[in-house]
Design an enzyme around this catalytic site. Structure first.
Site, PDB file in Angstrom:
ATOM      1  N   LYS A  13       0.832  -1.222   0.000  1.00 16.15           N
ATOM      2  CA  LYS A  13       0.000   0.000   0.000  1.00 16.15           C
ATOM      3  C   LYS A  13       0.865   1.270   0.000  1.00 16.15           C
ATOM      4  O   LYS A  13       0.612   2.186  -0.779  1.00 16.15           O
ATOM      5  CB  LYS A  13      -0.926   0.046   1.234  1.00 16.15           C
ATOM      6  CG  LYS A  13      -1.850  -1.146   1.369  1.00 16.15           C
ATOM      7  CD  LYS A  13      -2.724  -1.031   2.599  1.00 16.15           C
ATOM      8  CE  LYS A  13      -1.992  -1.057   3.936  1.00 16.15           C
ATOM      9  NZ  LYS A  13      -1.287  -2.318   4.243  1.00 16.15           N
ATOM     10  N   ARG A  88      -9.620   1.035   9.114  1.00 20.33           N
ATOM     11  CA  ARG A  88      -9.130  -0.296   9.469  1.00 20.33           C
ATOM     12  C   ARG A  88     -10.255  -1.183  10.003  1.00 20.33           C
ATOM     13  O   ARG A  88     -10.017  -2.331  10.310  1.00 20.33           O
ATOM     14  CB  ARG A  88      -8.096  -0.203  10.584  1.00 20.33           C
ATOM     15  CG  ARG A  88      -6.704   0.239  10.178  1.00 20.33           C
ATOM     16  CD  ARG A  88      -6.013  -0.792   9.367  1.00 20.33           C
ATOM     17  NE  ARG A  88      -4.716  -1.231   9.809  1.00 20.33           N
ATOM     18  CZ  ARG A  88      -3.558  -0.659   9.477  1.00 20.33           C
ATOM     19  NH1 ARG A  88      -3.518   0.435   8.764  1.00 20.33           N
ATOM     20  NH2 ARG A  88      -2.427  -1.198   9.866  1.00 20.33           N
ATOM     21  N   ARG A 127      11.429  -5.562   4.605  1.00 19.00           N
ATOM     22  CA  ARG A 127      11.303  -4.118   4.320  1.00 19.00           C
ATOM     23  C   ARG A 127      12.322  -3.287   5.109  1.00 19.00           C
ATOM     24  O   ARG A 127      12.627  -3.577   6.268  1.00 19.00           O
ATOM     25  CB  ARG A 127       9.893  -3.649   4.686  1.00 19.00           C
ATOM     26  CG  ARG A 127       9.781  -2.126   4.712  1.00 19.00           C
ATOM     27  CD  ARG A 127       8.404  -1.626   4.972  1.00 19.00           C
ATOM     28  NE  ARG A 127       7.678  -2.445   5.898  1.00 19.00           N
ATOM     29  CZ  ARG A 127       6.360  -2.521   5.948  1.00 19.00           C
ATOM     30  NH1 ARG A 127       5.645  -1.837   5.095  1.00 19.00           N
ATOM     31  NH2 ARG A 127       5.772  -3.279   6.827  1.00 19.00           N
ATOM     32  N   ARG A 160      11.551  -1.498  10.779  1.00 15.22           N
ATOM     33  CA  ARG A 160      10.476  -1.164  11.717  1.00 15.22           C
ATOM     34  C   ARG A 160      10.394  -2.163  12.866  1.00 15.22           C
ATOM     35  O   ARG A 160      10.552  -3.361  12.669  1.00 15.22           O
ATOM     36  CB  ARG A 160       9.120  -1.162  10.970  1.00 15.22           C
ATOM     37  CG  ARG A 160       8.686   0.188  10.504  1.00 15.22           C
ATOM     38  CD  ARG A 160       7.525   0.145   9.552  1.00 15.22           C
ATOM     39  NE  ARG A 160       6.328  -0.530  10.058  1.00 15.22           N
ATOM     40  CZ  ARG A 160       5.179  -0.571   9.388  1.00 15.22           C
ATOM     41  NH1 ARG A 160       5.079   0.023   8.210  1.00 15.22           N
ATOM     42  NH2 ARG A 160       4.138  -1.197   9.878  1.00 15.22           N
ATOM     43  N   ARG A 171      -0.338  -8.971  13.054  1.00  8.52           N
ATOM     44  CA  ARG A 171      -0.949  -7.893  12.250  1.00  8.52           C
ATOM     45  C   ARG A 171      -1.835  -8.484  11.153  1.00  8.52           C
ATOM     46  O   ARG A 171      -2.897  -7.942  10.856  1.00  8.52           O
ATOM     47  CB  ARG A 171       0.154  -7.011  11.635  1.00  8.52           C
ATOM     48  CG  ARG A 171       0.783  -6.078  12.659  1.00  8.52           C
ATOM     49  CD  ARG A 171       2.145  -5.562  12.257  1.00  8.52           C
ATOM     50  NE  ARG A 171       2.172  -4.884  10.984  1.00  8.52           N
ATOM     51  CZ  ARG A 171       3.271  -4.696  10.258  1.00  8.52           C
ATOM     52  NH1 ARG A 171       4.444  -5.139  10.688  1.00  8.52           N
ATOM     53  NH2 ARG A 171       3.211  -4.067   9.122  1.00  8.52           N
TER      54      ARG A 171
HETATM   55  P1  AP5 Z   1       4.825  -1.523   1.689  1.00  8.66           P
HETATM   56  O1  AP5 Z   1       4.389  -0.711   0.503  1.00  8.66           O
HETATM   57  O2  AP5 Z   1       5.658  -0.861   2.714  1.00  8.66           O
HETATM   58  O3  AP5 Z   1       3.584  -2.304   2.354  1.00  8.66           O
HETATM   59  P2  AP5 Z   1       2.292  -1.783   3.113  1.00  8.66           P
HETATM   60  O4  AP5 Z   1       1.116  -2.443   2.508  1.00  8.66           O
HETATM   61  O5  AP5 Z   1       2.293  -0.283   3.172  1.00  8.66           O
HETATM   62  O6  AP5 Z   1       2.553  -2.453   4.513  1.00  8.66           O
HETATM   63  P3  AP5 Z   1       2.500  -1.935   6.016  1.00  8.66           P
HETATM   64  O7  AP5 Z   1       3.178  -3.032   6.789  1.00  8.66           O
HETATM   65  O8  AP5 Z   1       3.081  -0.561   6.154  1.00  8.66           O
HETATM   66  O9  AP5 Z   1       1.023  -1.918   6.304  1.00  8.66           O
HETATM   67  P4  AP5 Z   1       0.370  -1.997   7.673  1.00  8.66           P
HETATM   68  O10 AP5 Z   1      -1.025  -1.801   7.262  1.00  8.66           O
HETATM   69  O11 AP5 Z   1       0.639  -3.179   8.501  1.00  8.66           O
HETATM   70  O12 AP5 Z   1       1.131  -0.854   8.496  1.00  8.66           O
HETATM   71  P5  AP5 Z   1       0.728   0.614   8.899  1.00  8.66           P
HETATM   72  O13 AP5 Z   1       1.954   1.420   8.831  1.00  8.66           O
HETATM   73  O14 AP5 Z   1      -0.489   1.080   8.178  1.00  8.66           O
HETATM   74  O15 AP5 Z   1       5.619  -2.789   1.069  1.00  8.66           O
HETATM   75  C1  AP5 Z   1       6.171  -3.763   1.920  1.00  8.66           C
HETATM   76  C2  AP5 Z   1       7.507  -4.252   1.357  1.00  8.66           C
HETATM   77  O16 AP5 Z   1       7.286  -4.959   0.122  1.00  8.66           O
HETATM   78  C3  AP5 Z   1       8.488  -3.132   1.022  1.00  8.66           C
HETATM   79  O17 AP5 Z   1       9.762  -3.557   1.376  1.00  8.66           O
HETATM   80  C4  AP5 Z   1       8.389  -2.949  -0.515  1.00  8.66           C
HETATM   81  O18 AP5 Z   1       9.594  -2.495  -1.061  1.00  8.66           O
HETATM   82  C5  AP5 Z   1       8.028  -4.369  -0.949  1.00  8.66           C
HETATM   83  N1  AP5 Z   1       7.137  -4.403  -2.129  1.00  8.66           N
HETATM   84  C6  AP5 Z   1       6.028  -3.644  -2.324  1.00  8.66           C
HETATM   85  N2  AP5 Z   1       5.436  -3.969  -3.488  1.00  8.66           N
HETATM   86  C7  AP5 Z   1       6.191  -4.990  -4.031  1.00  8.66           C
HETATM   87  C8  AP5 Z   1       6.094  -5.766  -5.237  1.00  8.66           C
HETATM   88  N3  AP5 Z   1       5.093  -5.581  -6.123  1.00  8.66           N
HETATM   89  N4  AP5 Z   1       7.009  -6.720  -5.435  1.00  8.66           N
HETATM   90  C9  AP5 Z   1       8.009  -6.927  -4.551  1.00  8.66           C
HETATM   91  N5  AP5 Z   1       8.169  -6.231  -3.403  1.00  8.66           N
HETATM   92  C10 AP5 Z   1       7.276  -5.263  -3.149  1.00  8.66           C
HETATM   93  O19 AP5 Z   1       0.269   0.398  10.427  1.00  8.66           O
HETATM   94  C11 AP5 Z   1       1.193   0.082  11.444  1.00  8.66           C
HETATM   95  C12 AP5 Z   1       0.477   0.017  12.779  1.00  8.66           C
HETATM   96  O20 AP5 Z   1      -0.089   1.317  13.091  1.00  8.66           O
HETATM   97  C13 AP5 Z   1      -0.711  -0.940  12.846  1.00  8.66           C
HETATM   98  O21 AP5 Z   1      -0.301  -2.264  13.179  1.00  8.66           O
HETATM   99  C14 AP5 Z   1      -1.567  -0.296  13.967  1.00  8.66           C
HETATM  100  O22 AP5 Z   1      -1.047  -0.591  15.245  1.00  8.66           O
HETATM  101  C15 AP5 Z   1      -1.379   1.190  13.711  1.00  8.66           C
HETATM  102  N6  AP5 Z   1      -2.407   1.770  12.812  1.00  8.66           N
HETATM  103  C16 AP5 Z   1      -2.192   2.316  11.581  1.00  8.66           C
HETATM  104  N7  AP5 Z   1      -3.342   2.761  11.054  1.00  8.66           N
HETATM  105  C17 AP5 Z   1      -4.323   2.485  11.970  1.00  8.66           C
HETATM  106  C18 AP5 Z   1      -5.735   2.686  11.992  1.00  8.66           C
HETATM  107  N8  AP5 Z   1      -6.380   3.254  10.950  1.00  8.66           N
HETATM  108  N9  AP5 Z   1      -6.429   2.270  13.087  1.00  8.66           N
HETATM  109  C19 AP5 Z   1      -5.788   1.721  14.146  1.00  8.66           C
HETATM  110  N10 AP5 Z   1      -4.453   1.482  14.189  1.00  8.66           N
HETATM  111  C20 AP5 Z   1      -3.719   1.872  13.104  1.00  8.66           C
END
Ligand code: AP5
Length: 212
Positions: A13, A88, A127, A160, A171
């Site tokens: 994402k 979420r 990552r 991270r 997660r």
């Molecule tokens: P990346 O693009 O970084 O993945 P992502 O989908 O953004 O993954 P996240 O882990 O950041 O999502 P998340 O939802 O768990 O975390 P968030 O920060 O929102 O890609 C991942 C890797 O793959 C990278 O290394 C990239 O280079 C590689 N890649 C990408 N595309 C590729 C491809 N096509 N081929 C090969 N490699 C590829 O949330 C973190 C925490 O914050 C949560 O656990 C929660 O505690 C809190 N939080 C955040 N938002 C909320 C909310 N709305 N409500 C409550 N708690 C929340």
């Protein structure tokens, strides 16, 4: 235009949001990035959020919904927002619909990116993020040109705290229970587009662009 990027941890994402931001000039609003920044600065929000994030659980809705309400009322959100990691759960989605309706706007498209569990774990655990501009890299799939240094801004990369395998599995479980029901929620609103995260970053990006 307002877009939601939906999908499990590590699916891509953040990576796709960055590319779409460059193409569509929408505000990229990542709740994960905002929370991590608050944790780093040790703000009141950061102190409250940290324990949930370290476990891989969701931060309580009231903290997140207030944060979003405040952010989308700013001028740079007026021409459209790309929501990354929000909503979420159904409660957050309903709150977002209400906020946008009060502002005479709405969600136009929801892009659900999906992949199998092994891909998710591999992408999240491998990552690395830039400390300066938050650009995501991957040690195998998408490494920086110079080891551990961001190609864009030259800052150091970091791993991270919640990208260890145990927390990533939690997660994914939290995603399945709380977030996945949003797929049907937006399907019923006829806003959902399904994109498989197969192939390299550019291929996935082209598939998303074509769906818009
Ligand atoms: P990346 O693009 O970084 O993945 P992502 O989908 O953004 O993954 P996240 O882990 O950041 O999502 P998340 O939802 O768990 O975390 P968030 O920060 O929102 O890609 C991942 C890797 O793959 C990278 O290394 C990239 O280079 C590689 N890649 C990408 N595309 C590729 C491809 N096509 N081929 C090969 N490699 C590829 O949330 C973190 C925490 O914050 C949560 O656990 C929660 O505690 C809190 N939080 C955040 N938002 C909320 C909310 N709305 N409500 C409550 N708690 C929340």
């Amino acid at each position: 235009m307002n877009i939601i990027l939906l999908g499990p941890p590590g699916v891509g994402k953040g990576t796709q949001s960055e590319l779409l931001h460059n193409e569509l000039k929408l505000l990229h609003l990542s709740t994960g990035d905002i929370l991590r920044d608050n944790v780093k600065r040790n703000t009141e929000l950061g102190k409250k959020a940290k324990e949930y994030m370290d476990r891989g659980d969701l931060v309580p809705d009231e903290l997140i919904i207030d944060l979003i309400r405040d952010r989308i009322s700013k001028d740079d959100a007026k021409s459209g927002v790309m929501f990354d990691g929000f909503p979420r759960n159904i409660n957050q989605a309903k709150a977002l619909d209400n906020m946008l309706s009060d502002m005479n706007t709405k969600i136009d498209k929801v892009i659900n990116i999906f992949a199998d569990i092994n891909t998710l774990i591999d992408r999240a655990v491998g990552r690395r993020l830039c400390r300066g501009c938050q650009k995501p890299y991957h040690i195998k799939n998408n490494p920086p040109k110079k080891e551990n240094i961001c190609d864009e801004c030259g800052s150091e990369l970091f791993h991270r705290d919640d990208d260890n395998e145990e927390t990533v599995r939690n997660r994914i479980a939290v995603y399945t229970e709380s977030t996945e029901p949003l797929v049907n929620f937006y399907k019923e609103q006829e806003k959902l587009v399904q994109i498989e995260a197969k192939g390299d970053v550019k291929t996935v990006f082209n598939n998303i662009k074509n769906s818009l």
